[in-house]
Write an enzyme that holds these catalytic residues in place. Structure first.
Site, mmCIF file in Angstrom:
data_model
loop_
_atom_site.group_PDB
_atom_site.id
_atom_site.type_symbol
_atom_site.label_atom_id
_atom_site.label_comp_id
_atom_site.label_asym_id
_atom_site.label_seq_id
_atom_site.Cartn_x
_atom_site.Cartn_y
_atom_site.Cartn_z
ATOM 1 N N ASP A 141 0.815 -1.229 0.000
ATOM 2 C CA ASP A 141 0.000 0.000 0.000
ATOM 3 C C ASP A 141 0.846 1.277 0.000
ATOM 4 O O ASP A 141 0.347 2.350 -0.311
ATOM 5 C CB ASP A 141 -0.925 0.025 1.231
ATOM 6 C CG ASP A 141 -1.799 -1.210 1.328
ATOM 7 O OD1 ASP A 141 -2.036 -1.855 0.289
ATOM 8 O OD2 ASP A 141 -2.239 -1.537 2.446
ATOM 9 N N ARG A 176 -15.112 -0.740 -25.384
ATOM 10 C CA ARG A 176 -15.702 -0.855 -24.051
ATOM 11 C C ARG A 176 -15.013 0.072 -23.059
ATOM 12 O O ARG A 176 -13.942 0.607 -23.336
ATOM 13 C CB ARG A 176 -15.503 -2.279 -23.525
ATOM 14 C CG ARG A 176 -16.385 -3.306 -24.162
ATOM 15 C CD ARG A 176 -15.981 -4.699 -23.703
ATOM 16 N NE ARG A 176 -16.955 -5.681 -24.129
ATOM 17 C CZ ARG A 176 -16.711 -6.980 -24.183
ATOM 18 N NH1 ARG A 176 -15.518 -7.452 -23.862
ATOM 19 N NH2 ARG A 176 -17.656 -7.813 -24.559
ATOM 20 N N ARG A 185 -5.861 -0.173 0.342
ATOM 21 C CA ARG A 185 -6.562 0.273 1.554
ATOM 22 C C ARG A 185 -6.933 1.749 1.482
ATOM 23 O O ARG A 185 -7.547 2.180 0.552
ATOM 24 C CB ARG A 185 -5.698 0.001 2.799
ATOM 25 C CG ARG A 185 -5.920 -1.364 3.382
ATOM 26 C CD ARG A 185 -5.440 -1.477 4.792
ATOM 27 N NE ARG A 185 -4.269 -0.691 5.088
ATOM 28 C CZ ARG A 185 -3.849 -0.428 6.305
ATOM 29 N NH1 ARG A 185 -4.494 -0.898 7.340
ATOM 30 N NH2 ARG A 185 -2.780 0.291 6.513
ATOM 31 N N ARG A 280 -16.661 -3.691 -18.527
ATOM 32 C CA ARG A 280 -16.170 -4.890 -17.842
ATOM 33 C C ARG A 280 -15.297 -4.453 -16.668
ATOM 34 O O ARG A 280 -14.730 -3.346 -16.677
ATOM 35 C CB ARG A 280 -15.329 -5.755 -18.786
ATOM 36 C CG ARG A 280 -16.118 -6.344 -19.937
ATOM 37 C CD ARG A 280 -17.070 -7.432 -19.472
ATOM 38 N NE ARG A 280 -17.757 -8.074 -20.595
ATOM 39 C CZ ARG A 280 -18.921 -7.684 -21.099
ATOM 40 N NH1 ARG A 280 -19.558 -6.632 -20.589
ATOM 41 N NH2 ARG A 280 -19.468 -8.331 -22.112
ATOM 42 N N ARG A 289 -0.108 -9.012 -4.616
ATOM 43 C CA ARG A 289 0.742 -9.380 -3.485
ATOM 44 C C ARG A 289 1.611 -10.596 -3.789
ATOM 45 O O ARG A 289 2.473 -10.959 -2.981
ATOM 46 C CB ARG A 289 -0.130 -9.683 -2.260
ATOM 47 C CG ARG A 289 -0.881 -8.491 -1.713
ATOM 48 C CD ARG A 289 -0.708 -8.343 -0.230
ATOM 49 N NE ARG A 289 -1.028 -9.522 0.506
ATOM 50 C CZ ARG A 289 -2.115 -9.667 1.285
ATOM 51 N NH1 ARG A 289 -2.983 -8.673 1.394
ATOM 52 N NH2 ARG A 289 -2.317 -10.757 1.955
HETATM 53 O O1 F6P Z 1 -2.372 -4.032 3.280
HETATM 54 C C1 F6P Z 1 -2.181 -4.860 2.192
HETATM 55 C C2 F6P Z 1 -3.493 -5.300 1.604
HETATM 56 O O2 F6P Z 1 -3.234 -6.100 0.471
HETATM 57 C C3 F6P Z 1 -4.448 -4.169 1.248
HETATM 58 O O3 F6P Z 1 -4.103 -3.513 0.059
HETATM 59 C C4 F6P Z 1 -5.752 -4.903 1.220
HETATM 60 O O4 F6P Z 1 -6.800 -4.011 1.502
HETATM 61 C C5 F6P Z 1 -5.604 -5.918 2.310
HETATM 62 O O5 F6P Z 1 -4.220 -6.086 2.532
HETATM 63 C C6 F6P Z 1 -6.229 -7.262 1.995
HETATM 64 O O6 F6P Z 1 -6.110 -8.077 3.115
HETATM 65 P P1 F6P Z 1 -6.410 -9.639 3.125
HETATM 66 O O7 F6P Z 1 -5.184 -10.332 2.623
HETATM 67 O O8 F6P Z 1 -6.718 -9.939 4.537
HETATM 68 O O9 F6P Z 1 -7.567 -9.861 2.195
#
Ligand code: F6P
Length: 374
Positions: A141, A176, A185, A280, A289
């Site tokens: 984030d 589209r 977050r 879409r 991640r």
């Molecule tokens: O803080 C990292 C993050 O990937 C945020 O961007 C996201 O809102 C949150 O964690 C998602 O968390 P989880 O892995 O619990 O779904």
């Protein structure tokens, strides 16, 4: 006096580069004759004394691996512990006494906690209870104050900007609108930078409330100029003018229970109804991640890890590795958790995006009272 044994853990959501930090902490300590113990699954391992003695071979070959070899948890909080066998979700318990015992059992001189805002807040509480903790700033984030950038952000950005690139061709072929929802977050860094890097036509971030009318006006204005497709990049935390966000789920027992998500579909409906253009939605979610850390994140994570190990070995507790400009330095953990680092709505990055015609869905864009993107 030099420390003899250092603990390390990864807390909160995972992100690319965690293993590079673990490796850097371990190698720095081991090469100086200091033992290293890794606690499993974040602060859960520290409370439950689940650990791994780290040797040179246990950190060999992990530099470019995503995730964390130690495991993590974004629920485990030693100050309000809800995980079995120490309590139930209904009765959070303060397990800091247990953590002190575990420190003693291992003869730990310091703990390196690698984590984001939530994990650093816990680290601060442990510090206040007299435990020697050092921090490393992690999160895709990029919302931790007191450092210019967190590791993991660059890898997430690479995924998001690649997605924005890729949806261009299919949106163009089918005339589209495609909405790409990013994580982040309460900070819009991933959406903003992926939107700028990928040429998003509308970028929606939590720091700049959007109006549905302005989003549609921006897309309409493109259509009138002969552009038959548009790309919207929406941060999961994007807010409307009433300050409302879309919550995907509530994770009971988590220090931060709200999980944002779903704004992409709301925007998709708004655009389809308001502009009459087939739309879409792509939710990038945890793809941001996962996978291999970028070279930048491995480089940054290694520098952060080495510096944190040095802080721990020198007994400089309560500090977190940080990047200021090009220099690795340290800041008090207390400072790092004081406030979130968010996008400046009037800052240079937003102005640059507006200058190249990007809309932020602000009402002023329609009224022409500043913030115009046309
Ligand atoms: O803080 C990292 C993050 O990937 C945020 O961007 C996201 O809102 C949150 O964690 C998602 O968390 P989880 O892995 O619990 O779904």
């Amino acid at each position: 006096m030099a420390a003899k044994k250092i603990g390390v853990l990864t807390g909160g959501g995972d992100c690319p580069g965690l293993n590079a930090v673990i490796r850097a902490v371990a190698k720095t300590c081991l090469r100086r004759g200091c033992a290293v113990v890794g606690f499993r699954d974040g602060y859960a391992g520290l409370v439950e004394n689940r650990f791994l003695e780290i040797t040179d071979s246990s950190v060999s070959g992990i530099l470019d691996r995503g995730g964390t070899v130690l495991g993590t948890s974004n629920i485990a909080n030693p100050l309000a512990y809800t995980l079995p066998p120490y309590g139930t979700p209904a009765s959070p318990s303060d397990m800091s006494g247990r953590v002190k015992e575990v420190f003693k059992e291992h003869g730990l001189d310091a703990l390196v906690a690698i984590g984001g805002d939530g994990s650093m807040t816990i680290a601060l509480e442990l510090l206040r209870r007299g435990l020697p903790v050092v921090g490393v700033p992690k999160t895709i984030d990029n919302d931790l104050a007191a450092t210019d950038v967190t590791f993991g952000f660059d890898s997430a950005l690479a995924v998001a900007s690649d997605a924005v690139d890729k949806v261009h061709t299919t949106a163009e072929s089918h005339h589209r609108v495609i909405v790409v929802e990013t994580m982040g977050r309460y900070a819009g860094w991933i959406a903003l930078r992926a939107g700028i890097a990928g040429g998003g036509d509308v970028i929606l971030i939590p720091e700049i409330p959007f109006s549905p009318e302005a989003v549609c006006a921006a897309i309409d204005s493109r259509r009138k100029r002969g552009k038959r497709f548009s790309i919207v990049v929406a941060a999961e935390g994007a807010v409307n003018l009433k300050g409302e966000q879309v919550v995907a789920k509530v994770v009971e027992g988590s220090p931060e229970p709200l999980r944002l998500g779903g704004i992409g579909y709301r925007i998709g409906e708004i655009v389809e109804k308001g502009c009459g253009i087939e739309t879409r939605v792509v939710v990038l979610g945890h793809l941001q991640r996962g996978g291999t850390p970028t070279a930048h994140d491995r480089w940054l994570a290694t520098r952060y890890g080495v510096h944190a190990a040095e802080l721990a070995l020198e007994g400089r507790h309560g500090m977190m590795s940080a990047l200021h400009g090009t220099k690795i330095t340290e800041v008090p953990i207390e400072e790092a958790v004081r406030h979130l680092r968010r996008v400046d709505p009037l800052g240079e990055e937003v102005k640059a995006a507006r200058s190249v015609g990007t809309s932020f869905g602000s009402p002023e864009e329609i009224t022409g009272k500043g913030g115009s993107c046309s």
